[in-house]
Design a protein around this motif. Structure first.
Motif, PDB file in Angstrom:
ATOM      1  N   LEU A   1      25.760  71.147  -4.177  1.00 26.09           N
ATOM      2  CA  LEU A   1      27.406  71.084  -4.149  1.00 26.09           C
ATOM      3  C   LEU A   1      28.257  70.201  -4.906  1.00 26.09           C
ATOM      4  O   LEU A   1      29.123  70.494  -5.481  1.00 26.09           O
ATOM      5  N   ARG A   2      27.826  68.995  -4.993  1.00 23.77           N
ATOM      6  CA  ARG A   2      28.420  68.060  -5.698  1.00 23.77           C
ATOM      7  C   ARG A   2      28.483  68.342  -7.198  1.00 23.77           C
ATOM      8  O   ARG A   2      29.539  68.258  -7.750  1.00 23.77           O
ATOM      9  N   GLN A   3      27.512  68.870  -7.682  1.00 28.58           N
ATOM     10  CA  GLN A   3      27.332  69.213  -9.120  1.00 28.58           C
ATOM     11  C   GLN A   3      28.050  70.701  -9.437  1.00 28.58           C
ATOM     12  O   GLN A   3      28.848  70.883 -10.184  1.00 28.58           O
ATOM     13  N   SER A   4      28.090  71.444  -8.496  1.00 29.65           N
ATOM     14  CA  SER A   4      28.836  72.786  -8.593  1.00 29.65           C
ATOM     15  C   SER A   4      30.265  72.510  -8.464  1.00 29.65           C
ATOM     16  O   SER A   4      30.867  73.145  -9.176  1.00 29.65           O
ATOM     17  N   HIS A   5      30.552  71.543  -7.569  1.00 27.24           N
ATOM     18  CA  HIS A   5      32.091  71.246  -7.571  1.00 27.24           C
ATOM     19  C   HIS A   5      32.784  70.547  -8.654  1.00 27.24           C
ATOM     20  O   HIS A   5      33.727  70.733  -9.243  1.00 27.24           O
ATOM     21  N   GLN A   6      31.786  69.540  -9.168  1.00 23.41           N
ATOM     22  CA  GLN A   6      32.288  69.020 -10.555  1.00 23.41           C
ATOM     23  C   GLN A   6      32.551  70.000 -11.641  1.00 23.41           C
ATOM     24  O   GLN A   6      33.302  69.938 -12.466  1.00 23.41           O
TER      25      GLN A   6
ATOM     26  N   LEU B   1      32.945  73.327 -11.520  1.00 17.41           N
ATOM     27  CA  LEU B   1      34.054  74.089 -11.312  1.00 17.41           C
ATOM     28  C   LEU B   1      35.592  73.454 -11.633  1.00 17.41           C
ATOM     29  O   LEU B   1      36.284  74.097 -12.294  1.00 17.41           O
ATOM     30  N   ASN B   2      35.505  72.027 -11.320  1.00 17.35           N
ATOM     31  CA  ASN B   2      36.691  71.435 -11.908  1.00 17.35           C
ATOM     32  C   ASN B   2      36.802  71.272 -13.221  1.00 17.35           C
ATOM     33  O   ASN B   2      37.756  71.351 -13.806  1.00 17.35           O
ATOM     34  N   GLN B   3      35.771  70.863 -13.893  1.00 15.43           N
ATOM     35  CA  GLN B   3      35.709  70.791 -15.274  1.00 15.43           C
ATOM     36  C   GLN B   3      36.023  72.095 -16.051  1.00 15.43           C
ATOM     37  O   GLN B   3      36.652  72.250 -17.369  1.00 15.43           O
TER      38      GLN B   3
ATOM     39  N   ASN C   1      51.851  54.377  -3.416  1.00 15.88           N
ATOM     40  CA  ASN C   1      50.900  52.837  -3.304  1.00 15.88           C
ATOM     41  C   ASN C   1      49.729  53.245  -3.906  1.00 15.88           C
ATOM     42  O   ASN C   1      49.050  52.145  -4.611  1.00 15.88           O
ATOM     43  N   MET C   2      49.292  54.274  -4.034  1.00 15.69           N
ATOM     44  CA  MET C   2      47.911  54.559  -5.177  1.00 15.69           C
ATOM     45  C   MET C   2      48.348  54.344  -6.796  1.00 15.69           C
ATOM     46  O   MET C   2      47.460  53.507  -7.214  1.00 15.69           O
ATOM     47  N   GLN C   3      49.571  54.784  -7.050  1.00 14.33           N
ATOM     48  CA  GLN C   3      49.715  54.367  -8.218  1.00 14.33           C
ATOM     49  C   GLN C   3      50.089  52.880  -8.438  1.00 14.33           C
ATOM     50  O   GLN C   3      49.584  52.350  -9.688  1.00 14.33           O
ATOM     51  N   GLN C   4      50.581  52.220  -7.580  1.00 19.13           N
ATOM     52  CA  GLN C   4      50.450  50.823  -7.843  1.00 19.13           C
ATOM     53  C   GLN C   4      49.370  50.018  -7.778  1.00 19.13           C
ATOM     54  O   GLN C   4      49.186  48.842  -8.343  1.00 19.13           O
ATOM     55  N   PHE C   5      48.607  50.570  -6.789  1.00 17.59           N
ATOM     56  CA  PHE C   5      47.199  49.781  -6.418  1.00 17.59           C
ATOM     57  C   PHE C   5      46.328  49.776  -7.601  1.00 17.59           C
ATOM     58  O   PHE C   5      45.665  48.956  -8.101  1.00 17.59           O
ATOM     59  N   TYR C   6      46.062  50.995  -8.214  1.00 18.42           N
ATOM     60  CA  TYR C   6      44.995  51.289  -9.329  1.00 18.42           C
ATOM     61  C   TYR C   6      45.684  51.185 -10.891  1.00 18.42           C
ATOM     62  O   TYR C   6      46.879  51.442 -11.013  1.00 18.42           O
ATOM     63  N   THR C   7      44.989  50.654 -11.709  1.00 16.72           N
ATOM     64  CA  THR C   7      45.270  50.725 -13.029  1.00 16.72           C
ATOM     65  C   THR C   7      45.089  52.203 -13.319  1.00 16.72           C
ATOM     66  O   THR C   7      44.526  52.965 -12.481  1.00 16.72           O
ATOM     67  N   ALA C   8      45.457  52.706 -14.835  1.00 12.25           N
ATOM     68  CA  ALA C   8      45.364  53.957 -15.211  1.00 12.25           C
ATOM     69  C   ALA C   8      43.886  54.224 -15.004  1.00 12.25           C
ATOM     70  O   ALA C   8      43.365  55.521 -14.786  1.00 12.25           O
ATOM     71  N   ASN C   9      43.014  53.302 -15.704  1.00 10.93           N
ATOM     72  CA  ASN C   9      41.643  53.490 -15.607  1.00 10.93           C
ATOM     73  C   ASN C   9      40.853  53.727 -14.415  1.00 10.93           C
ATOM     74  O   ASN C   9      40.120  54.585 -14.077  1.00 10.93           O
ATOM     75  N   GLU C  10      41.348  52.874 -13.400  1.00 14.97           N
ATOM     76  CA  GLU C  10      40.853  53.071 -11.937  1.00 14.97           C
ATOM     77  C   GLU C  10      41.284  54.274 -11.162  1.00 14.97           C
ATOM     78  O   GLU C  10      40.671  54.873 -10.581  1.00 14.97           O
ATOM     79  N   ARG C  11      42.488  54.948 -11.892  1.00 15.74           N
ATOM     80  CA  ARG C  11      43.020  56.052 -11.173  1.00 15.74           C
ATOM     81  C   ARG C  11      42.007  57.308 -11.584  1.00 15.74           C
ATOM     82  O   ARG C  11      41.720  58.279 -11.169  1.00 15.74           O
ATOM     83  N   ASP C  12      41.795  57.221 -12.883  1.00 16.79           N
ATOM     84  CA  ASP C  12      40.812  58.057 -13.485  1.00 16.79           C
ATOM     85  C   ASP C  12      39.592  58.034 -12.849  1.00 16.79           C
ATOM     86  O   ASP C  12      38.715  59.333 -12.545  1.00 16.79           O
ATOM     87  N   GLN C  13      38.973  56.951 -12.440  1.00 19.76           N
ATOM     88  CA  GLN C  13      37.772  56.743 -11.591  1.00 19.76           C
ATOM     89  C   GLN C  13      37.816  57.439 -10.317  1.00 19.76           C
ATOM     90  O   GLN C  13      36.986  57.958  -9.695  1.00 19.76           O
ATOM     91  N   PHE C  14      39.110  57.062  -9.743  1.00 22.03           N
ATOM     92  CA  PHE C  14      39.472  57.815  -8.213  1.00 22.03           C
ATOM     93  C   PHE C  14      39.451  59.417  -8.385  1.00 22.03           C
ATOM     94  O   PHE C  14      38.539  59.982  -7.559  1.00 22.03           O
ATOM     95  N   VAL C  15      40.207  60.048  -9.397  1.00 21.88           N
ATOM     96  CA  VAL C  15      40.035  61.237  -9.577  1.00 21.88           C
ATOM     97  C   VAL C  15      38.490  61.790  -9.743  1.00 21.88           C
ATOM     98  O   VAL C  15      37.999  62.920  -9.321  1.00 21.88           O
ATOM     99  N   SER C  16      37.867  61.043 -10.686  1.00 21.00           N
ATOM    100  CA  SER C  16      36.335  61.245 -10.912  1.00 21.00           C
ATOM    101  C   SER C  16      35.439  61.536  -9.838  1.00 21.00           C
ATOM    102  O   SER C  16      34.712  62.464  -9.584  1.00 21.00           O
ATOM    103  N   ARG C  17      35.654  60.391  -8.913  1.00 24.54           N
ATOM    104  CA  ARG C  17      34.885  60.409  -7.857  1.00 24.54           C
ATOM    105  C   ARG C  17      35.128  61.736  -6.729  1.00 24.54           C
ATOM    106  O   ARG C  17      34.382  62.278  -6.002  1.00 24.54           O
TER     107      ARG C  17
END
Length: 214
Positions: free
Chosen positions: A57-62, A64-66, A95-111
């Motif tokens: 399911l994790r792989q399938s979901h990833q 479909l997103n890609q 809050n999320m925009q302020q807390f994470y750097t741009a790279n960290e936001r990308d990691q958030f979305v990736s996870r």
């Protein structure tokens, strides 16, 4: 392990590869079943993915997103939120925009798109012919899962992301047509060194939501 329910609970969004024992998961769900419901209706059903099924399911979901596959859910969220929840949603986003750097936001979305690397995923359904009271009941059961998980040393996060490709869930399980996939909860042990897991969104001040008459 303490037998008391912890005061603090927070969502993890990046899990380690460490599996959660099936006996632990069964204990969590059994404790959550103590949730109250309208005349003990218990409208929920539970579909639990672990091991190879969760991995698929994790792989399938990833994938479909890609591929940019259009998503949808069987329980449709509101197009326009009321003022109070919309205010809180906006605050969370800021809050999320302020807390994470741009790279960290990308990691958030990736996870998130990889279903948080969760070793166990709980899918909750309720009958399609249900009232809002059944949604309340299922929500109580879902929070019971999160509290019980915390008591057993397991972290969890309920997320819209988990159910926005319902076909992949129905392919993994035998879910009757008269049941709607309502919500998913990812369970596991958090990555201790992950910045993604460091976010702690606040809560409204009690005085902002409480009215007391004596």
């Amino acid at each position: 392990m303490s037998s008391s329910i912890p005061v603090q609970r927070h969502s993890a969004r990046d899990f380690s590869d460490r599996p959660v024992a099936l006996d632990t998961l069964r204990a969590i769900l059994t404790e959550a079943q103590l949730a109250p419901s309208w005349e003990n209706a218990q409208p929920w059903k539970v579909y639990l993915a672990t091991g190879k099924t969760a991995q698929h399911l994790r792989q399938s979901h990833q994938d479909l997103n890609q591929q940019g596959t259009k998503s949808w859910t069987e329980v449709v969220p509101p197009k326009d939120w009321a003022t109070l929840p919309q205010t809180n949603i906006t605050a969370w986003q800021q809050n999320m925009q302020q807390f994470y750097t741009a790279n960290e936001r990308d990691q958030f979305v990736s996870r998130q798109r990889g279903l948080f690397n969760a070793p166990a995923i709980v899918y909750l359904t309720m009958p399609k012919n249900s009232s809002a009271y059944s949604a309340y009941d299922l929500g109580a059961f879902g929070y019971g899962i999160l509290l019980a998980a915390t008591r057993h040393g397991v972290s969890g996060v309920p997320a819209y992301e988990l159910v926005r490709y319902p076909d992949e869930i129905r392919e993994a399980f035998t879910i009757p047509d008269d049941e709607a996939i309502f919500m998913g909860i990812a369970l596991g042990y958090p990555q201790t060194d992950s910045r993604v897991n460091a976010l702690r969104p606040g809560r409204s001040d009690l005085n902002d939501i409480l009215q007391v008459r004596d």
